[in-house]
Design a protein around this motif. Structure first.
Motif, PDB file in Angstrom:
ATOM      1  N   LYS A 118       0.120   0.215  -7.333  1.00 35.99           N
ATOM      2  CA  LYS A 118       0.203   1.669  -7.512  1.00 35.99           C
ATOM      3  C   LYS A 118       1.653   2.092  -7.769  1.00 35.99           C
ATOM      4  O   LYS A 118       1.924   2.957  -8.603  1.00 35.99           O
ATOM      5  CB  LYS A 118      -0.346   2.407  -6.287  1.00 35.99           C
ATOM      6  N   TYR A 119       2.575   1.483  -7.020  1.00 37.84           N
ATOM      7  CA  TYR A 119       3.989   1.811  -7.177  1.00 37.84           C
ATOM      8  C   TYR A 119       4.459   1.470  -8.593  1.00 37.84           C
ATOM      9  O   TYR A 119       5.148   2.261  -9.247  1.00 37.84           O
ATOM     10  CB  TYR A 119       4.819   1.044  -6.139  1.00 37.84           C
TER      11      TYR A 119
ATOM     12  N   ALA B  37       7.178   8.063  -1.310  1.00 36.38           N
ATOM     13  CA  ALA B  37       6.112   7.887  -0.312  1.00 36.38           C
ATOM     14  C   ALA B  37       5.422   6.543  -0.503  1.00 36.38           C
ATOM     15  O   ALA B  37       5.138   5.833   0.467  1.00 36.38           O
ATOM     16  CB  ALA B  37       5.098   9.029  -0.407  1.00 36.38           C
ATOM     17  N   LEU B  38       5.166   6.164  -1.753  1.00 34.95           N
ATOM     18  CA  LEU B  38       4.519   4.871  -2.018  1.00 34.95           C
ATOM     19  C   LEU B  38       5.419   3.715  -1.596  1.00 34.95           C
ATOM     20  O   LEU B  38       4.947   2.720  -1.053  1.00 34.95           O
ATOM     21  CB  LEU B  38       4.172   4.753  -3.503  1.00 34.95           C
ATOM     22  N   THR B  39       6.715   3.843  -1.838  1.00 36.91           N
ATOM     23  CA  THR B  39       7.656   2.806  -1.438  1.00 36.91           C
ATOM     24  C   THR B  39       7.663   2.651   0.082  1.00 36.91           C
ATOM     25  O   THR B  39       7.641   1.535   0.606  1.00 36.91           O
ATOM     26  CB  THR B  39       9.070   3.141  -1.935  1.00 36.91           C
ATOM     27  N   ILE B  40       7.671   3.757   0.799  1.00 36.83           N
ATOM     28  CA  ILE B  40       7.668   3.730   2.271  1.00 36.83           C
ATOM     29  C   ILE B  40       6.395   3.069   2.778  1.00 36.83           C
ATOM     30  O   ILE B  40       6.431   2.201   3.658  1.00 36.83           O
ATOM     31  CB  ILE B  40       7.831   5.154   2.851  1.00 36.83           C
ATOM     32  N   LYS B  41       5.249   3.448   2.196  1.00 36.66           N
ATOM     33  CA  LYS B  41       3.974   2.860   2.625  1.00 36.66           C
ATOM     34  C   LYS B  41       3.943   1.365   2.334  1.00 36.66           C
ATOM     35  O   LYS B  41       3.444   0.578   3.145  1.00 36.66           O
ATOM     36  CB  LYS B  41       2.800   3.562   1.947  1.00 36.66           C
ATOM     37  N   ALA B  42       4.468   0.948   1.203  1.00 33.32           N
ATOM     38  CA  ALA B  42       4.505  -0.479   0.867  1.00 33.32           C
ATOM     39  C   ALA B  42       5.396  -1.224   1.854  1.00 33.32           C
ATOM     40  O   ALA B  42       5.041  -2.315   2.311  1.00 33.32           O
ATOM     41  CB  ALA B  42       5.002  -0.670  -0.571  1.00 33.32           C
ATOM     42  N   ASP B  43       6.548  -0.648   2.209  1.00 38.86           N
ATOM     43  CA  ASP B  43       7.448  -1.267   3.190  1.00 38.86           C
ATOM     44  C   ASP B  43       6.779  -1.381   4.552  1.00 38.86           C
ATOM     45  O   ASP B  43       6.909  -2.386   5.246  1.00 38.86           O
ATOM     46  CB  ASP B  43       8.755  -0.472   3.304  1.00 38.86           C
ATOM     47  N   GLU B  44       6.057  -0.331   4.959  1.00 35.42           N
ATOM     48  CA  GLU B  44       5.358  -0.356   6.249  1.00 35.42           C
ATOM     49  C   GLU B  44       4.268  -1.413   6.259  1.00 35.42           C
ATOM     50  O   GLU B  44       4.115  -2.144   7.239  1.00 35.42           O
ATOM     51  CB  GLU B  44       4.757   1.027   6.566  1.00 35.42           C
TER      52      GLU B  44
END
Length: 163
Positions: free
Chosen positions: A138-139, A12-19
């Motif tokens: 955070k990631y 989820a953190l990776t997806i949010k960072a990509d977005e």
């Protein structure tokens, strides 16, 4: 089970960072577009200002000619006709100069609005970049915790096998 939860959080953190990074790139592109539009408006203002100066010079020249013709007096139909033609031309040039002034004012206002929009989007880009940086931190923290948990689990597993 806790390991799956950590993996889900990391995903989820990776997806949010990509977005956040995609949004940052989108806004950066928009800022560049607005800056190009701003440059075009500035060039248009410069061009119109130059044209306005030329027209004002022409108006002054024609006013001088009108004055000279008036000073000579109305010595015939020829002079009167020429004077009327110059008067009409002078009026047309004055009208054109007024229209150019109006266009310059409108373009200046549009340029100001473009500057305001560019500033707004630059602030948005900065905020998104900061958010992205926070998500990346955070990631990284979660990845370290995940590695530590895996190491502790592995150590625990070895300890149990040793019993």
């Amino acid at each position: 089970m806790a390991l799956d939860s950590i993996k889900q959080k990391m995903t989820a953190l990776t997806i949010k960072a990509d977005e956040a990074e995609a949004k940052s790139e989108e806004l950066t592109t928009k800022v560049k577009s607005l800056e190009q539009e701003n440059l075009a408006k500035e060039q248009e203002i410069t061009s119109l200002s130059h044209r306005n100066q030329l027209l004002e010079t022409e108006v002054e020249k024609l006013e001088k000619q009108v004055k000279e013709l008036k000073d000579l007096g109305a010595s015939g139909d020829h002079h009167a006709t020429q004077n009327e033609a110059l008067q009409r031309r002078l009026q047309l040039l004055e009208d054109e100069a007024e229209e150019t002034d109006k266009t310059v004012r409108e373009t200046s206002e549009k340029l100001r609005q473009t500057d305001v929009k560019a500033g707004h989007y630059e602030r948005k880009v900065q905020a998104l970049e900061q958010s992205r940086d926070e998500w990346e931190t955070k990631y990284e923290d979660m990845a370290k915790k995940f590695q530590d948990a895996n190491k502790a689990l592995e150590d625990f597993r070895r300890e149990i096998e040793g019993l």
